[in-house]
Design a protein around this motif. Structure first.
Motif, PDB file in Angstrom:
ATOM      1  N   ALA A  47       2.128   6.842   5.927  1.00 22.10           N
ATOM      2  CA  ALA A  47       1.932   5.779   4.939  1.00 22.10           C
ATOM      3  C   ALA A  47       0.523   5.839   4.356  1.00 22.10           C
ATOM      4  O   ALA A  47       0.343   5.725   3.138  1.00 22.10           O
ATOM      5  CB  ALA A  47       2.202   4.409   5.564  1.00 22.10           C
ATOM      6  N   VAL A  65       7.286   0.394   7.191  1.00 21.96           N
ATOM      7  CA  VAL A  65       6.276  -0.249   6.341  1.00 21.96           C
ATOM      8  C   VAL A  65       6.812  -1.590   5.838  1.00 21.96           C
ATOM      9  O   VAL A  65       6.106  -2.599   5.851  1.00 21.96           O
ATOM     10  CB  VAL A  65       5.868   0.655   5.157  1.00 21.96           C
ATOM     11  CG1 VAL A  65       4.971  -0.096   4.197  1.00 21.96           C
ATOM     12  CG2 VAL A  65       5.177   1.917   5.657  1.00 21.96           C
ATOM     13  N   HIS A  73       0.422  -4.951   5.358  1.00 21.51           N
ATOM     14  CA  HIS A  73       0.196  -3.752   4.545  1.00 21.51           C
ATOM     15  C   HIS A  73      -1.106  -3.898   3.750  1.00 21.51           C
ATOM     16  O   HIS A  73      -1.975  -3.028   3.799  1.00 21.51           O
ATOM     17  CB  HIS A  73       1.403  -3.552   3.621  1.00 21.51           C
ATOM     18  CG  HIS A  73       1.250  -2.464   2.625  1.00 21.51           C
ATOM     19  ND1 HIS A  73       1.429  -1.140   2.946  1.00 21.51           N
ATOM     20  CD2 HIS A  73       0.940  -2.501   1.303  1.00 21.51           C
ATOM     21  CE1 HIS A  73       1.237  -0.405   1.858  1.00 21.51           C
ATOM     22  NE2 HIS A  73       0.943  -1.208   0.856  1.00 21.51           N
ATOM     23  N   TRP A 102       3.960  -0.157  -2.207  1.00 22.39           N
ATOM     24  CA  TRP A 102       4.739  -1.217  -1.560  1.00 22.39           C
ATOM     25  C   TRP A 102       6.002  -1.517  -2.366  1.00 22.39           C
ATOM     26  O   TRP A 102       7.099  -1.589  -1.817  1.00 22.39           O
ATOM     27  CB  TRP A 102       3.893  -2.477  -1.391  1.00 22.39           C
ATOM     28  CG  TRP A 102       4.704  -3.634  -0.912  1.00 22.39           C
ATOM     29  CD1 TRP A 102       5.209  -4.655  -1.663  1.00 22.39           C
ATOM     30  CD2 TRP A 102       5.149  -3.866   0.425  1.00 22.39           C
ATOM     31  NE1 TRP A 102       5.928  -5.506  -0.861  1.00 22.39           N
ATOM     32  CE2 TRP A 102       5.912  -5.052   0.411  1.00 22.39           C
ATOM     33  CE3 TRP A 102       4.980  -3.185   1.625  1.00 22.39           C
ATOM     34  CZ2 TRP A 102       6.497  -5.567   1.558  1.00 22.39           C
ATOM     35  CZ3 TRP A 102       5.563  -3.699   2.769  1.00 22.39           C
ATOM     36  CH2 TRP A 102       6.315  -4.880   2.735  1.00 22.39           C
TER      37      TRP A 102
END
Length: 116
Positions: A47, A65, A73, A102
Motif C-alpha cells: 500500500a 486497506v 489510512h 483510497w
C-alpha cells in the motif's frame, strides 16, 4: 524515490516504535483506532509503495486497506510524510494521491479486476 527497503525500514520502525514523529492529532487517531494492528506487514508495504511510488496491489491487500478505514489510512500517510526520508516529497501531492488511491480501492474492491 526511495527503494522498497527504505519503505520496509520505515514501516517496521513505525509499527515497532509507534508514531513517535506523528503530530498529536495523528498519534491519537492511530492509537484510538488501533491502526497499527489492522493490516499485515506485506500489505502495508504494498500500500505504501502504491501511494509513495508506483505499483499494484492485490485484491487481498486492497481489501485490508479498506478494512483499515479511511481515518487510519489518512493518519498513517500523514505520519509517514513527517519522516525525514520523505522530506523531498510535496505533502499535498502525496495526500492527493493517497485520497485518489483510497477512492480507487473502494471502487475496485467490489469489481473482479485487481486493485491498482
Amino acid at each position: 524515490m526511495a527503494s522498497l527497503n527504505v519503505y520496509s525500514v520505515l514501516v517496521v520502525l513505525f509499527l515497532t516504535c509507534g508514531a513517535a514523529m506523528a503530530t498529536k492529532e495523528n498519534e491519537q487517531i492511530i492509537k484510538e483506532n488501533n491502526c497499527e494492528t489492522k493490516m499485515g506487514l506485506p500489505c502495508v508495504l504494498k500500500a505504501f509503495t502504491n501511494i509513495f511510488e508506483t505499483g499494484s496491489i492485490s485484491n487481498k491487500c486492497c481489501a485490508e486497506v479498506v478494512v483499515l478505514g479511511k481515518v487510519c489510512h489518512s493518519a498513517l500517510v500523514k505520519t509517514a510524510l513527517e519522516n525525514p526520508l520523505f522530506k523531498d516529497l510535496v505533502p499535498a501531492t502525496i495526500i492527493a494521491k493517497s485520497i485518489q488511491t483510497w477512492n480507487n480501492y473502494l471502487a475496485l474492491i467490489y469489481s473482479p479486476s485487481p486493485c491498482s
